[in-house]
Design an enzyme around this catalytic site. Structure first.
Site: not given
Ligand code: EPZ
Length: 419
Positions: A92, A306, A116, A23, A398, A328
């Site tokens: 994603r 995670d 996803c 990440n 992955r 989350i």
């Molecule tokens: C990152 O995902 C990580 N992936 C995830 O790891 C990790 O679980 C997550 O951050 C933790 O916050 C990578 O870094 C590639 P978010 P990301 O935007 O950026 C909501 C793994 O297993 N949200 O921080 O996609 C969302 O639905 C993966 O390695 C919106 O509503 O996560 C979630 O509830 C899984 N609108 C919350 O924010 C948006 O435009 C946090 O998501 C974006 C996000």
């Protein structure tokens, strides 16, 4: 179809080295697109998600070359600003390329990444933030048509959720925007700091990464850079769960204790000894883990979502009833049905899982539902009596490099089969 065969019940001992953080690698590969020259990226894990990002970079005209754990990206001759749909759909996290393509090319065409295994993965914050920087984004038939004829302009952006990907997209797009950008309520994960260090190594001016307030002074261009990716804290948490649940004692070399404070605190409550020396994190487990009255996932520096599934797997044989709440993502418990096939006693109510520790799990055939859910089944299989057959292990590939070899080095009885 690749499968893992695990003969559980052996304590994991010894030492294992942590590879670079998936990440951190993914946003850094996107940011490499901004560099008018070459990015030499060390400690870059060789994972299917990373290879998917490399294919996107190559489709845009970059030349990528891997030598061991060093990936070199030459991005001085970008020839396209359109990311093919099939590559966008591979992971994603490909939305993280939007800011980079738009900033480098002035235009960008990419399809909206699908949901996803964790449920819908909205990108509304990504889009609204980039629009505030001046990117014009038209959403049509599942694709995003973007352009910034006059360029991107720094501004103050408040994000209502400290979204990791949104924070990264803004940092990347703002690095060469005109003027100053401030991100309020930014994500604070170590991967954000690593991205800032990569950008600053290339001549950007990003201050405050790791806090909820990040300020980016736009610069005209970014030059060649050499960077080493931080170790993977979620991989470290996975190793901690496998050692804890099998009653082992191992050193996780290269882990950064600071990145795992919330995780280590839970393992200590479960009865593990954690010692942090400069070479990593050593974890020694009790004969049987104590239950955790209540664990709730939070944004960093709280307990990371995670690391939840593998912790739940370790709690399946703890002494007593544990409660785990996921704050989350909506759909983090898909793997629980598969854990039940191994004899776990778990109930889920909405975003809460209640785990009644059983004396022992027993091997069965189970299938991975997603990346961290798959890792949870691997943890449980290592603890279960008898043989566990893990199917659909592409999910694990992955985010985990050479899982079979690495767990074998800790004494696990695990092998890969192709059926
Ligand atoms: C990152 O995902 C990580 N992936 C995830 O790891 C990790 O679980 C997550 O951050 C933790 O916050 C990578 O870094 C590639 P978010 P990301 O935007 O950026 C909501 C793994 O297993 N949200 O921080 O996609 C969302 O639905 C993966 O390695 C919106 O509503 O996560 C979630 O509830 C899984 N609108 C919350 O924010 C948006 O435009 C946090 O998501 C974006 C996000």
């Amino acid at each position: 179809m690749e499968r893992f065969l695990i003969e559980g019940g052996t304590a994991l001992n010894g030492k294992v080295k942590v590879h670079g953080a998936k990440n951190a690698a993914l946003p850094i590969l996107s940011a490499a697109l901004l560099i008018d020259g070459e990015s030499v990226i060390h400690n870059c894990p060789d994972l299917s998600d990373v290879r998917a990002s490399v294919h996107i970079l190559e489709s845009l005209g970059c030349q990528c070359h891997r030598e061991g754990d060093t990936l070199t990206v030459k991005s001085d001759a970008i020839c396209s600003s359109q990311i093919p749909d099939d590559l966008m759909q591979k992971t994603r996290s490909s939305i993280i390329f939007l800011g980079a393509v738009a900033a480098r090319c002035g235009t960008a065409v990419l399809s909206s990444p699908g949901g996803c295994d964790l449920g819908p993965r909205p990108i509304d914050l990504h889009l609204s933030s980039l629009r505030q920087l001046g990117l014009c984004i038209k959403e049509e038939h599942g694709s995003l048509y973007c352009n910034s004829e006059k360029g991107l302009f720094g501004t103050s952006i408040y994000i209502p959720i400290p979204s990791v990907g949104t924070t990264e997209n803004i940092m990347i797009a703002a690095a060469t925007a005109k003027g100053t950008t401030r991100i309020c309520n930014a994500a604070r994960e170590p991967e954000i700091v690593d991205l800032a260090n990569f950008l600053n190594g290339a001549g950007a001016n990003v201050q405050g990464a790791g806090s909820c307030d990040i300020v980016i002074e736009g610069v005209s261009s970014l030059h060649s850079v050499e960077h080493s990716i931080i170790p993977d804290r979620i991989l470290t948490a996975t190793y901690m769960s496998t050692v804890a649940v099998t009653g082992g004692d191992a050193l996780i070399e290269g882990a950064i204790p600071e990145h795992l404070k919330a995780v280590s605190a839970e393992f200590i409550k479960m009865g593990c000894q954690i010692s942090t020396k400069n070479e990593g994190i050593r974890i020694a487990a009790p004969k049987r883990l104590s239950r955790l009255k209540s664990v709730k996932t939070q944004y960093y520096p709280g307990f990371p979502t995670d690391a939840g599934p593998t912790l739940i797997a370790a709690l399946c044989t703890a002494d007593g009833t544990s409660t785990f709440t996921e704050n989350i993502f909506e759909n983090r418990f898909k793997f629980v049905d598969e854990l039940r096939r191994l004899g776990a006693d778990i109930k889920t109510e909405g975003r809460t899982a209640i785990i009644d520790g059983v004396k022992a799990l027993s091997g069965a055939q189970v299938k991975c539902t997603d990346l961290r859910g798959g890792a949870a089944l691997l943890v449980a299989g290592l603890a279960a009596n008898g043989v566990t057959t893990l199917c659909d292990v592409h999910h694990i590939n992955r985010g985990y490099e050479n899982p079979v070899e690495n767990f074998k080095n800790l004494g696990a009885n695990i092998k890969r089969t192709d059926v």
